[in-house]
Structure formats: structure tokens, C-alpha cells
Design a protein around this motif. Structure first.
Motif, PDB file in Angstrom:
ATOM      1  N   HIS A 146       0.228   3.890  -3.051  1.00  0.00           N
ATOM      2  CA  HIS A 146       0.332   5.419  -2.678  1.00  0.00           C
ATOM      3  C   HIS A 146       0.914   6.101  -3.218  1.00  0.00           C
ATOM      4  O   HIS A 146       1.169   7.770  -3.925  1.00  0.00           O
ATOM      5  CB  HIS A 146       0.399   5.696  -0.586  1.00  0.00           C
ATOM      6  CG  HIS A 146       0.293   7.482   0.072  1.00  0.00           C
ATOM      7  ND1 HIS A 146       0.970   8.007  -0.426  1.00  0.00           N
ATOM      8  CD2 HIS A 146      -0.854   7.845   0.112  1.00  0.00           C
ATOM      9  CE1 HIS A 146      -0.209   9.353  -0.070  1.00  0.00           C
ATOM     10  NE2 HIS A 146      -1.621   8.666   0.376  1.00  0.00           N
ATOM     11  N   ASP A 198      -4.142   9.550   6.331  1.00  0.00           N
ATOM     12  CA  ASP A 198      -4.937   9.320   5.261  1.00  0.00           C
ATOM     13  C   ASP A 198      -6.016   8.941   5.028  1.00  0.00           C
ATOM     14  O   ASP A 198      -7.235   8.987   4.917  1.00  0.00           O
ATOM     15  CB  ASP A 198      -4.367   9.071   4.396  1.00  0.00           C
ATOM     16  CG  ASP A 198      -3.514  10.720   3.606  1.00  0.00           C
ATOM     17  OD1 ASP A 198      -3.334  11.800   3.852  1.00  0.00           O
ATOM     18  OD2 ASP A 198      -2.256  10.441   2.820  1.00  0.00           O
ATOM     19  N   LEU A 236       0.428   7.832   7.006  1.00  0.00           N
ATOM     20  CA  LEU A 236      -0.872   7.539   5.321  1.00  0.00           C
ATOM     21  C   LEU A 236      -1.985   7.316   6.213  1.00  0.00           C
ATOM     22  O   LEU A 236      -3.438   6.618   5.721  1.00  0.00           O
ATOM     23  CB  LEU A 236      -0.227   6.116   5.074  1.00  0.00           C
ATOM     24  CG  LEU A 236       0.914   6.551   4.216  1.00  0.00           C
ATOM     25  CD1 LEU A 236       1.245   5.233   2.990  1.00  0.00           C
ATOM     26  CD2 LEU A 236       0.878   7.342   3.321  1.00  0.00           C
ATOM     27  N   TRP A 280      -8.988   8.910  -2.827  1.00  0.00           N
ATOM     28  CA  TRP A 280      -8.341   7.668  -2.984  1.00  0.00           C
ATOM     29  C   TRP A 280      -7.616   6.228  -2.326  1.00  0.00           C
ATOM     30  O   TRP A 280      -8.427   5.406  -2.394  1.00  0.00           O
ATOM     31  CB  TRP A 280      -8.092   7.267  -4.391  1.00  0.00           C
ATOM     32  CG  TRP A 280      -6.392   7.775  -4.503  1.00  0.00           C
ATOM     33  CD1 TRP A 280      -6.019   8.714  -4.551  1.00  0.00           C
ATOM     34  CD2 TRP A 280      -5.375   6.640  -4.258  1.00  0.00           C
ATOM     35  NE1 TRP A 280      -4.506   8.667  -4.303  1.00  0.00           N
ATOM     36  CE2 TRP A 280      -4.712   7.605  -3.930  1.00  0.00           C
ATOM     37  CE3 TRP A 280      -5.573   4.970  -4.084  1.00  0.00           C
ATOM     38  CZ2 TRP A 280      -3.396   7.024  -4.075  1.00  0.00           C
ATOM     39  CZ3 TRP A 280      -4.199   4.535  -3.670  1.00  0.00           C
ATOM     40  CH2 TRP A 280      -3.238   5.263  -3.781  1.00  0.00           C
ATOM     41  N   PHE A 281      -7.034   6.238  -1.676  1.00  0.00           N
ATOM     42  CA  PHE A 281      -6.393   5.448  -0.742  1.00  0.00           C
ATOM     43  C   PHE A 281      -7.576   5.245   0.737  1.00  0.00           C
ATOM     44  O   PHE A 281      -7.281   3.687   0.608  1.00  0.00           O
ATOM     45  CB  PHE A 281      -4.903   6.080   0.053  1.00  0.00           C
ATOM     46  CG  PHE A 281      -4.582   5.339   0.595  1.00  0.00           C
ATOM     47  CD1 PHE A 281      -3.416   4.387  -0.638  1.00  0.00           C
ATOM     48  CD2 PHE A 281      -4.584   5.648   2.211  1.00  0.00           C
ATOM     49  CE1 PHE A 281      -2.318   3.911   0.642  1.00  0.00           C
ATOM     50  CE2 PHE A 281      -2.431   4.841   2.518  1.00  0.00           C
ATOM     51  CZ  PHE A 281      -2.404   3.705   1.844  1.00  0.00           C
ATOM     52  N   LEU A 299       0.566  -1.062  -0.058  1.00  0.00           N
ATOM     53  CA  LEU A 299      -0.063   0.091  -0.093  1.00  0.00           C
ATOM     54  C   LEU A 299       1.281   1.000  -0.211  1.00  0.00           C
ATOM     55  O   LEU A 299       0.497   2.248  -0.530  1.00  0.00           O
ATOM     56  CB  LEU A 299      -0.976  -0.106   1.252  1.00  0.00           C
ATOM     57  CG  LEU A 299      -2.318  -1.138   1.053  1.00  0.00           C
ATOM     58  CD1 LEU A 299      -2.616  -1.006   2.587  1.00  0.00           C
ATOM     59  CD2 LEU A 299      -3.154  -0.636   0.296  1.00  0.00           C
ATOM     60  N   ALA A 343      -6.560   0.820   0.857  1.00  0.00           N
ATOM     61  CA  ALA A 343      -6.305   0.404   2.036  1.00  0.00           C
ATOM     62  C   ALA A 343      -7.562  -0.865   2.832  1.00  0.00           C
ATOM     63  O   ALA A 343      -7.175  -1.694   3.379  1.00  0.00           O
ATOM     64  CB  ALA A 343      -5.475   1.734   3.131  1.00  0.00           C
TER      65      ALA A 343
END
Length: 397
Positions: free
Chosen positions: A112, A387, A384, A319-320, A108, A324
Motif C-alpha cells: 500500500h 480502504d 487500510l 486498487w488496494f 500488504l 488485499a
């Protein structure tokens, strides 16, 4: 466009299919590649708008100028169609929606980084000519209008128009976020369907279309559900997903038949199985079957990997979050078992999720529980993980 690579060595593409059993065996052999999950990719679709006035239609030449040598041949004949800096391909949907298809990544974190770089490059190119990407699953400003005309798109438009206007809206106004995952163990197939209604509710953001409130949390998903059930409904569940998918594909109506000259349209109601039986033209080849598979749009499509197609696209870096969350929830058998338990109360509630989103108590509960489960399983750098948290709390309605 496929994100993860598929090994299609099962048959000579030009060989003729003479019997249904041949087609069934071929589909079952190529569409599920089981094994340990290793890679993940995304396909990000966006409506495109003029920054000064998002309700105006985008000019063909302006979009061509923005994309340059990255433009697909459907937009600019003879284009080199170069990938972006980190390898993502740019394609266009019939209404001019831009699609970014990534290379598969091993983690991931790598995904990213790669998608972030290519999305920034694409955004910069569009901004240079006064264009910007939309951030919802359906065009909130404009009624559907086609930009591109190809034999495939012309045949699609004709086939969908026989039923209702939903196909035209899908082709020209919708934008989805697709997560592409290795097929992994067979339990992944069932779990990724169970997750559909809760995650549709969690990420629904397409209530407004063409300047009007549709009353649906995901008007994009409503559009897909209304099109052509023979190619958009869920593949029936069962202990042998490969055979279920093969039967689904053969029973789906033909959308088009490729021809060197003339239109690609086909008579209404003719399935691929009918074609094998001699209903139209000459007998199909394995290449024809591959092409037919590309015209099927269930919520999850097996392509050697699993293409998760049921999510509204989201704005910018958000979008992440769905990528994820899906990766975490399908990572191992104990997590998959827990996912299925949490989703069981709303299993199969596709339309309810599209209509009510997070305002339905049962869907909201399941969505929150699977989101929290995913967050507890993710091993990401703090930035992350933030996010994911922020991207999974912005949209649900």
C-alpha cells in the motif's frame, strides 16, 4: 511486464527445442514455484485522458513530456526508462494505456505504501501536462485507436484481426488490474480460478465503452473472452496444473515470431507445437518459448508466481481492495477450502459474471460471502481496512 522475479536457469535460452517433450518439461519446471506465500505485487493499467476533455485522444508528445525519463522505449526511443521513486516501472499498452508494475512486497502494508507513492508520482506527472488516469476497465469515451507501433504490436493486430474486432479493442481500450501472488501450495491455483467469477462481478465497472452502454457489467472481460480462445480461455482444471499449462501453451496459436528484419507476423492457425514440428522458419529456442508464453493471456497466468488477470482496473486508491481480498482469501489451506465451497455454485461462470455482474443473485451471494470472509481474515490498520471495505463496495453493478 513481470512483477515478481523468476529463476529461468532450466535451459540455455539459445538452445534449440527439438522435441515437444523438451518444451513441456521446461514450461512445467519454470511456471509453478511452490512454497509458502511470501510476496504480493500489482500491475495497474489505466487509460489516459485529457483532463479538459476526456473524449479527445492523447497526443504522443504530450504523454512523452509527462513521463520524461520514466517513459518506456516504445514511446521514446533511447529513453533511460527509469523506475519511479519506489521502484515501479512504467510501460505503455498499444493504445497509450499506462501500466504501473510494482516491485514485490512482503506485506500488504508495504505494498500500500509503495504503490501509493508511485501512483501519486505518476498522477502528478500527468497532471502537470493536463492529463489524468481513467478509472474503469475499458475506455468509456473513445473508440480504440493505436498510439504505438512495434513489430510485436503490428503482428498482434494482424493476428487478432483475422477473428474479429475484439483484439483491437483489447489492445487499445482495455485496462486491467493484475494481482501477482507467490504460487504457494497447489490448492491456490484452483481457488484463484474459482474466485474469478465472483470477483469479476464484485469489481466490474466497465459497462460503458466509446460513449455507449454495452449492456455488460464488464465490457473489458467481454472483450478478452471474444478474442482468441486458444490464448485467453481458462487453463483446463486438473490434478497436475503444470502439465495442463504446458499443453495449453503448446497448443496456443503463435501470435508472432521475432525476426531481426521484416514483420513478425505468422500464418494463421500455427501453434507452438507446430513450430517445434517444423511448420515455420527454423526451430524455436527456449528464448522463443519464453516469448511465446508472454503472448498468452488466460484469466490466471502462471509465471513462477500467479498473475491474476481477470479484474477491471479501478479508480485511485481502490486498487488496494482487490489486492488485499485476494491475498487474504489465499493465505492458508482452511481459508482456501472455505473459498472453494462458497464459489462452487458459480464455478466457471466467467461470461455470466462479465455480463450480469452483481445483478445475478448467485454471483452476488458468492461475491459478498468471499468479500466478508476476506475482511474477517485481514489483519490491517484501521485506515487500510477501511480502504478495503470502501474499495470493494464502489464498483459492482
Amino acid at each position: 511486464m513481470a512483477t515478481l522475479r523468476i529463476d529461468r536457469t532450466a535451459a540455455d535460452p539459445d538452445a534449440v527445442i527439438c522435441a515437444i517433450e523438451q518444451a513441456e518439461g521446461y514450461i512445467a519446471s519454470i511456471c509453478f514455484k511452490t512454497g509458502p506465500p511470501e510476496t504480493v505485487g500489482v500491475e495497474l493499467e489505466y487509460t489516459v485522458h485529457a483532463s479538459a476533455n476526456p473524449a479527445t485522444y492523447v497526443d504522443h508528445d504530450r504523454l512523452c513530456q509527462a513521463l520524461g525519463d520514466h517513459a518506456p522505449p516504445t514511446l521514446r526511443a533511447g529513453s533511460a526508462h527509469l523506475p519511479l521513486r519506489r521502484g515501479s516501472a512504467v510501460t505503455l499498452e498499444p493504445g497509450g494505456q499506462v501500466e504501473l508494475s510494482t516491485l514485490p512486497q512482503r506485506s500488504l502494508t508495504d505494498l500500500h505504501e509503495a504503490v501509493g507513492a508511485d501512483l501519486a508520482e505518476l498522477t502528478g506527472r500527468l497532471a502537470h501536462v493536463g492529463l489524468e488516469l481513467g478509472g474503469t476497465g475499458i475506455d468509456p469515451h473513445r473508440p480504440p485507436r493505436r498510439m504505438l507501433s512495434t513489430p510485436r504490436y503490428d503482428a498482434m493486430a494482424a493476428a487478432f484481426a483475422r477473428r474479429n474486432d475484439a483484439g483491437r479493442t483489447m489492445m487499445c481500450s482495455t485496462a486491467g488490474l493484475q494481482v501477482c501472488l507467490d504460487a504457494g501450495p497447489p490448492s491456490r491455483w484452483a481457488a484463484v480460478h474459482d474466485l474469478g467469477p465472483p470477483l469479476i462481478a464484485l469489481f466490474a465497472n466497465s459497462r460503458r465503452h466509446a460513449g455507449h452502454d454495452t449492456g455488460w457489467a464488464s465490457a473489458r472481460m467481454r472483450t478478452w473472452l471474444a478474442m482468441d480462445p486458444s490464448r485467453t480461455r481458462q487453463v483446463p482444471p486438473g490434478p497436475d496444473p503444470a502439465s495442463r499449462w504446458a499443453r495449453y501453451a503448446l497448443d496456443a496459436q503463435l501470435l508472432c515470431i521475432r525476426r531481426p528484419d521484416g514483420p513478425w507476423t505468422v500464418p494463421a492457425g500455427v501453434t507452438f507445437a507446430d513450430w517445434v514440428a517444423g511448420a515455420v522458419d527454423g526451430p524455436p529456442t527456449y528464448a522463443d518459448l519464453d516469448y511465446h508464453l508472454s503472448t498468452l493471456f488466460p484469466p490466471v497466468r502462471p509465471r513462477g508466481y500467479l498473475e491474476v488477470r481477470y479484474l477491471d482496473t479501478v479508480a485511485g486508491p481502490d486498487w488496494f481492495a482487490p489486492a488485499a481480498i485476494l491475498t487474504a482469501l489465499l493465505a492458508d489451506e482452511p481459508t482456501i477450502d472455505r473459498v472453494r465451497e462458497l464459489c462452487e455454485p458459480v464455478a466457471g461462470q466467467w461470461a455470466l459474471a462479465a455480463r450480469l455482474g452483481m445483478t445475478d443473485p448467485a454471483l452476488a451471494r458468492a461475491a459478498t460471502e468471499v468479500r466478508d470472509l476476506a475482511l474477517s481474515r485481514l489483519d490491517l490498520p484501521a485506515a487500510l481496512l477501511r480502504d478495503v471495505i470502501e474499495g470493494s463496495t464502489r464498483n459492482g453493478s
